[in-house]
Write an enzyme that holds these catalytic residues in place. Sequence first.
Site, PDB file in Angstrom:
ATOM      1  N   ASP A  51       0.841  -1.201   0.000  1.00 59.30           N
ATOM      2  CA  ASP A  51       0.000   0.000   0.000  1.00 59.30           C
ATOM      3  C   ASP A  51       0.877   1.252   0.000  1.00 59.30           C
ATOM      4  O   ASP A  51       1.641   1.486   0.930  1.00 59.30           O
ATOM      5  CB  ASP A  51      -0.902  -0.006   1.238  1.00 59.30           C
ATOM      6  CG  ASP A  51      -1.785   1.229   1.318  1.00 59.30           C
ATOM      7  OD1 ASP A  51      -2.971   1.121   0.956  1.00 59.30           O
ATOM      8  OD2 ASP A  51      -1.299   2.302   1.734  1.00 59.30           O
ATOM      9  N   TYR A  56       3.202   9.907  -0.465  1.00 60.03           N
ATOM     10  CA  TYR A  56       4.309   9.261   0.234  1.00 60.03           C
ATOM     11  C   TYR A  56       5.642   9.511  -0.473  1.00 60.03           C
ATOM     12  O   TYR A  56       6.698   9.360   0.138  1.00 60.03           O
ATOM     13  CB  TYR A  56       4.106   7.744   0.343  1.00 60.03           C
ATOM     14  CG  TYR A  56       2.880   7.296   1.103  1.00 60.03           C
ATOM     15  CD1 TYR A  56       2.091   8.200   1.828  1.00 60.03           C
ATOM     16  CD2 TYR A  56       2.500   5.964   1.103  1.00 60.03           C
ATOM     17  CE1 TYR A  56       0.967   7.767   2.513  1.00 60.03           C
ATOM     18  CE2 TYR A  56       1.379   5.525   1.795  1.00 60.03           C
ATOM     19  CZ  TYR A  56       0.602   6.426   2.486  1.00 60.03           C
ATOM     20  OH  TYR A  56      -0.498   5.997   3.161  1.00 60.03           O
ATOM     21  N   LYS A  81      -3.048   6.015  -4.083  1.00 59.52           N
ATOM     22  CA  LYS A  81      -4.115   6.954  -3.725  1.00 59.52           C
ATOM     23  C   LYS A  81      -3.938   8.291  -4.435  1.00 59.52           C
ATOM     24  O   LYS A  81      -2.809   8.730  -4.660  1.00 59.52           O
ATOM     25  CB  LYS A  81      -4.119   7.194  -2.210  1.00 59.52           C
ATOM     26  CG  LYS A  81      -4.065   5.914  -1.381  1.00 59.52           C
ATOM     27  CD  LYS A  81      -3.890   6.185   0.093  1.00 59.52           C
ATOM     28  CE  LYS A  81      -3.626   4.906   0.865  1.00 59.52           C
ATOM     29  NZ  LYS A  81      -2.234   4.437   0.743  1.00 59.52           N
ATOM     30  N   HIS A 114      -7.628   9.788  -1.097  1.00 57.12           N
ATOM     31  CA  HIS A 114      -6.846   9.764   0.141  1.00 57.12           C
ATOM     32  C   HIS A 114      -7.572  10.424   1.321  1.00 57.12           C
ATOM     33  O   HIS A 114      -7.494   9.943   2.446  1.00 57.12           O
ATOM     34  CB  HIS A 114      -5.494  10.433  -0.104  1.00 57.12           C
ATOM     35  CG  HIS A 114      -4.413   9.921   0.782  1.00 57.12           C
ATOM     36  ND1 HIS A 114      -3.103   9.836   0.400  1.00 57.12           N
ATOM     37  CD2 HIS A 114      -4.442   9.426   2.052  1.00 57.12           C
ATOM     38  CE1 HIS A 114      -2.372   9.342   1.391  1.00 57.12           C
ATOM     39  NE2 HIS A 114      -3.167   9.077   2.398  1.00 57.12           N
TER      40      HIS A 114
END
Length: 278
Positions: A51, A56, A81, A114
């Site tokens: 994931d 990120y 996401k 998200h």
Amino acid sequence: MGLPRKLGDTVTLNNGVEIPWVGLGVWKVKQGGEVEEAVQTAIRCGYRSIDTAKIYGNEEGVGRGIRAAGVPREELFITTKVWNDDQGYDKTLNAIDESLARLGLDYVDLYLIHWPGKDRYVDTWRALEKIQQEGKARAIGVCNFNIHHLEELLRRTDTIPAVNQVEYHPRLAQKELLAFCRDKGIQLEAWSPLMQGAILDEPVIKKVAERHGKNPAQVVLRWDLQNGVVTIPKSVKEHRIRSNADLFDFELSRNEMDQIDALNQNRRVGPDPDELLF
């Protein structure tokens, strides 16, 4: 819904796609060697779900780790996401293409909104419906949606989210949200299942762990599974990646589940979705 018996066991989402019960989260895992090694280690240990997210900043490293692991793509379940800045119909259609390019993939298995944010998530969701129709995502869902967000989405769009990924741990048990999602056929998935480590010194959990010859993290992750919640603990250390998957040779009693449930304080370590408006 039967309990999983081994790492790699799956639960079937509302559109027939199967998601592993346990996956590796890579929030705050550094782009480059760190995330590549974590992904390879997890896959080598038997994980099949990874994931990530645009925000990120490590989608490229996740993609490299996947390729280096040498497991056939169809055996893996990859989630990413759409970030808040990319919400809205047209921007979301562009965002998935950018994420796929960074990952080096033709499709993801799950694409999520998200955060609900303020007022664009319905248009964003319509873009996700198109993304799924085009085969760029096998399943679509949301993150951090409270009941009222889900009700609005269900009222105004045609596709029920397959997944709602939310902060979920014994201090934030989200019983009403879990029941709502279960009723609507939406699979709840836990991010920060270990409360960033803050829950691991809780005496009740430590006592349960001692009784089963397990560690506190394993007890909490087992609590997730027995509540029917998919879980994605994050780690970069091989021994913890292995340990976080060692969940299938014990079962918590009803009394132990109730004791852990009673730790709920509606306490978050992340933002409140109703307050993170942008």
